[in-house]
Design a protein around this motif. Structure first.
Motif, PDB file in Angstrom:
ATOM      1  N   GLY A  78     104.833  67.467 -64.876  1.00 40.21           N
ATOM      2  CA  GLY A  78     105.124  66.986 -66.235  1.00 40.21           C
ATOM      3  C   GLY A  78     106.313  66.034 -66.280  1.00 40.21           C
ATOM      4  N   GLY A  79     106.806  65.744 -67.477  1.00 44.22           N
ATOM      5  CA  GLY A  79     107.953  64.871 -67.654  1.00 44.22           C
ATOM      6  C   GLY A  79     107.737  63.483 -67.074  1.00 44.22           C
ATOM      7  N   ALA A  80     108.837  62.798 -66.817  1.00 44.71           N
ATOM      8  CA  ALA A  80     108.763  61.459 -66.220  1.00 44.71           C
ATOM      9  C   ALA A  80     108.454  61.566 -64.739  1.00 44.71           C
ATOM     10  CB  ALA A  80     110.093  60.731 -66.424  1.00 44.71           C
ATOM     11  N   SER A  81     109.029  62.566 -64.088  1.00 46.33           N
ATOM     12  CA  SER A  81     108.935  62.623 -62.633  1.00 46.33           C
ATOM     13  C   SER A  81     107.551  63.054 -62.136  1.00 46.33           C
ATOM     14  CB  SER A  81     110.018  63.543 -62.062  1.00 46.33           C
ATOM     15  OG  SER A  81     109.877  64.839 -62.577  1.00 46.33           O
ATOM     16  N   GLY A  82     106.789  63.805 -62.939  1.00 41.98           N
ATOM     17  CA  GLY A  82     105.466  64.275 -62.502  1.00 41.98           C
ATOM     18  C   GLY A  82     104.517  63.128 -62.180  1.00 41.98           C
ATOM     19  N   PRO A  83     104.270  62.228 -63.152  1.00 43.10           N
ATOM     20  CA  PRO A  83     103.392  61.086 -62.864  1.00 43.10           C
ATOM     21  C   PRO A  83     103.948  60.171 -61.772  1.00 43.10           C
ATOM     22  CG  PRO A  83     103.743  61.320 -65.229  1.00 43.10           C
ATOM     23  CD  PRO A  83     104.618  62.331 -64.572  1.00 43.10           C
ATOM     24  N   LEU A  84     105.276  60.054 -61.694  1.00 46.64           N
ATOM     25  CA  LEU A  84     105.865  59.153 -60.696  1.00 46.64           C
ATOM     26  C   LEU A  84     105.702  59.725 -59.294  1.00 46.64           C
ATOM     27  CD1 LEU A  84     109.053  58.064 -62.687  1.00 46.64           C
ATOM     28  CD2 LEU A  84     107.003  56.698 -62.256  1.00 46.64           C
ATOM     29  N   TYR A  85     106.103  60.964 -59.083  1.00 48.67           N
ATOM     30  CA  TYR A  85     105.919  61.582 -57.766  1.00 48.67           C
ATOM     31  C   TYR A  85     104.427  61.814 -57.473  1.00 48.67           C
ATOM     32  CZ  TYR A  85     110.798  62.607 -56.438  1.00 48.67           C
ATOM     33  OH  TYR A  85     112.111  62.525 -56.043  1.00 48.67           O
ATOM     34  N   GLY A  86     103.648  62.161 -58.494  1.00 54.84           N
ATOM     35  CA  GLY A  86     102.208  62.353 -58.292  1.00 54.84           C
ATOM     36  C   GLY A  86     101.565  61.069 -57.801  1.00 54.84           C
ATOM     37  N   GLY A  87     101.866  59.970 -58.480  1.00 51.12           N
ATOM     38  CA  GLY A  87     101.311  58.667 -58.086  1.00 51.12           C
ATOM     39  C   GLY A  87     101.792  58.236 -56.712  1.00 51.12           C
ATOM     40  N   PHE A  88     103.043  58.572 -56.400  1.00 51.74           N
ATOM     41  CA  PHE A  88     103.614  58.256 -55.076  1.00 51.74           C
ATOM     42  C   PHE A  88     102.762  58.904 -53.979  1.00 51.74           C
ATOM     43  CE2 PHE A  88     106.568  59.692 -51.670  1.00 51.74           C
ATOM     44  CZ  PHE A  88     107.109  58.479 -51.267  1.00 51.74           C
ATOM     45  N   PHE A  89     102.512  60.209 -54.107  1.00 50.02           N
ATOM     46  CA  PHE A  89     101.760  60.904 -53.051  1.00 50.02           C
ATOM     47  C   PHE A  89     100.281  60.502 -53.044  1.00 50.02           C
ATOM     48  CE2 PHE A  89     105.558  63.624 -52.836  1.00 50.02           C
ATOM     49  CZ  PHE A  89     105.703  63.704 -51.455  1.00 50.02           C
ATOM     50  N   LEU A  90      99.708  60.219 -54.210  1.00 50.60           N
ATOM     51  CA  LEU A  90      98.319  59.724 -54.221  1.00 50.60           C
ATOM     52  C   LEU A  90      98.220  58.409 -53.450  1.00 50.60           C
ATOM     53  CD1 LEU A  90      96.990  60.403 -57.844  1.00 50.60           C
ATOM     54  CD2 LEU A  90      96.438  61.643 -55.734  1.00 50.60           C
ATOM     55  N   GLU A  91      99.219  57.556 -53.626  1.00 51.70           N
ATOM     56  CA  GLU A  91      99.235  56.274 -52.906  1.00 51.70           C
ATOM     57  C   GLU A  91      99.408  56.516 -51.398  1.00 51.70           C
ATOM     58  OE1 GLU A  91      98.475  53.412 -54.364  1.00 51.70           O
ATOM     59  OE2 GLU A  91      98.627  52.369 -52.446  1.00 51.70           O
ATOM     60  N   LEU A  92     100.260  57.477 -51.020  1.00 49.17           N
ATOM     61  CA  LEU A  92     100.388  57.833 -49.603  1.00 49.17           C
ATOM     62  C   LEU A  92      99.033  58.247 -49.037  1.00 49.17           C
ATOM     63  CD1 LEU A  92     103.460  57.668 -50.053  1.00 49.17           C
ATOM     64  CD2 LEU A  92     103.693  59.909 -48.980  1.00 49.17           C
ATOM     65  N   GLY A  93      98.261  58.994 -49.844  1.00 46.54           N
ATOM     66  CA  GLY A  93      96.931  59.427 -49.422  1.00 46.54           C
ATOM     67  C   GLY A  93      96.005  58.235 -49.189  1.00 46.54           C
ATOM     68  N   LYS A  94      96.022  57.295 -50.134  1.00 47.59           N
ATOM     69  CA  LYS A  94      95.159  56.101 -49.983  1.00 47.59           C
ATOM     70  C   LYS A  94      95.544  55.311 -48.740  1.00 47.59           C
ATOM     71  CE  LYS A  94      94.458  55.302 -54.915  1.00 47.59           C
ATOM     72  NZ  LYS A  94      95.068  54.581 -56.033  1.00 47.59           N
ATOM     73  N   GLN A  95      96.849  55.142 -48.543  1.00 51.67           N
ATOM     74  CA  GLN A  95      97.328  54.309 -47.439  1.00 51.67           C
ATOM     75  C   GLN A  95      97.103  54.947 -46.075  1.00 51.67           C
ATOM     76  OE1 GLN A  95      98.616  51.191 -47.750  1.00 51.67           O
ATOM     77  NE2 GLN A  95      98.211  51.290 -49.944  1.00 51.67           N
ATOM     78  N   SER A  96      97.023  56.285 -46.036  1.00 50.63           N
ATOM     79  CA  SER A  96      96.852  56.917 -44.728  1.00 50.63           C
ATOM     80  C   SER A  96      95.380  57.259 -44.447  1.00 50.63           C
ATOM     81  CB  SER A  96      97.770  58.130 -44.570  1.00 50.63           C
ATOM     82  OG  SER A  96      97.755  58.935 -45.705  1.00 50.63           O
ATOM     83  N   ALA A  97      94.485  56.812 -45.309  1.00 45.06           N
ATOM     84  CA  ALA A  97      93.049  57.062 -45.091  1.00 45.06           C
ATOM     85  C   ALA A  97      92.618  56.534 -43.723  1.00 45.06           C
ATOM     86  CB  ALA A  97      92.220  56.391 -46.184  1.00 45.06           C
ATOM     87  N   GLY A  98      91.950  57.402 -42.955  1.00 41.86           N
ATOM     88  CA  GLY A  98      91.446  56.999 -41.643  1.00 41.86           C
ATOM     89  C   GLY A  98      92.491  56.976 -40.540  1.00 41.86           C
ATOM     90  N   LYS A  99      93.734  57.331 -40.878  1.00 39.57           N
ATOM     91  CA  LYS A  99      94.788  57.310 -39.856  1.00 39.57           C
ATOM     92  C   LYS A  99      95.138  58.729 -39.432  1.00 39.57           C
ATOM     93  CE  LYS A  99      96.656  53.022 -41.670  1.00 39.57           C
ATOM     94  NZ  LYS A  99      97.547  52.444 -42.667  1.00 39.57           N
TER      95      LYS A  99
END
Ligand code: ADP
Ligand code: MG
Ligand code: MG
Length: 206
Positions: A78-99
């Motif tokens: 929740g709050g400001a940090s939830g979407p920010l940290y959530g989006g951060f780790f989702l992006e890490l997931g996309k970037q590490s696909a297949g690695k």
């Protein structure tokens, strides 16, 4: 250590959850001074949910782990940090696909993409007194290293110093910005949770 793979990533997330839990009261105190006093509780709740999630459904690879962390943080912080940290780790997931393995430069690139997502969502500029002020120099320090253990140690040290260095800044984003000049003299809570995340990363890569 030469490569960052699933076992290091799992060790990172577990160490981060423990550290956030142990430091939750401090993070909330920092937030009480310039925000609403919930940053430690928000992050501790999120990381506890993450630990439960990955223990009950062990992810098969880096991409699955980071996606799971991101989704869980999005739905529990929740709050400001939830979407920010959530989006951060989702992006890490996309970037590490297949690695299966990342070297220091590869990990810095993946983390840099996560930072890019935070900056797109939150629109914070360097010096606005946010988590971005710890993330930028920490990721730069890792990008400049050739060895993963040394690079993550340097990144952790840099993030800690950068979090401390947010104290004299005037907050221009998030709740702390409502205080204007009165935000000066207090460290940003989100920059401090970033410092804990990088300390945990260094621990996992030592
Ligand atoms: P809330 O302010 O909604 O209670 P938290 O206390 O969990 O949320 O998180 C506050 C932290 O979020 C701040 O210390 C700051 O680092 C970060 N933050 C807030 N707004 C932004 C933004 N627009 N961009 C980047 N980081 C931000
Ligand atoms: Mg708060
Ligand atoms: Mg709040």
């Amino acid at each position: 250590m030469s490569a960052f793979s699933l076992s290091q990533a799992l060790a990172w997330i577990k160490a981060a959850a423990q550290s956030i839990d142990a430091n939750a009261a401090h993070l909330s105190e920092l937030d009480a001074a310039i925000g609403d006093g919930d940053h430690g509780a928000n992050m501790a709740r999120g990381m506890a949910a993450v630990t439960k999630k990955i223990d009950s459904a062990p992810p098969a690879d880096l991409a699955a782990l980071f996606k799971s962390v991101g989704m869980t943080l999005l739905s529990s912080v929740g709050g400001a940090s939830g979407p920010l940290y959530g989006g951060f780790f989702l992006e890490l997931g996309k970037q590490s696909a297949g690695k299966t393995e990342l070297d220091a430069a590869g990990l810095a690139a993946v983390l840099g993409a996560g930072l890019g997502d935070i900056r797109r969502r939150g629109k914070a500029e360097p010096g606005d007194k946010t988590m971005v002020d710890a993330l930028i120099p920490a990721i730069d320090a890792l990008a400049a290293a050739s060895d993963l253990a040394q690079g993550t140690a340097k990144a952790a040290e840099t993030a800690r110093a950068a979090a401390t260095a947010t104290a004299p800044m005037l907050a221009r984003k998030g709740r702390a910005s409502y205080l204007g000049e009165r935000s000066i003299g207090h460290q940003d809570p989100g920059a401090n949770s970033v410092a804990l995340l990088f300390a945990a990363l260094a621990q996992a890569c030592a």
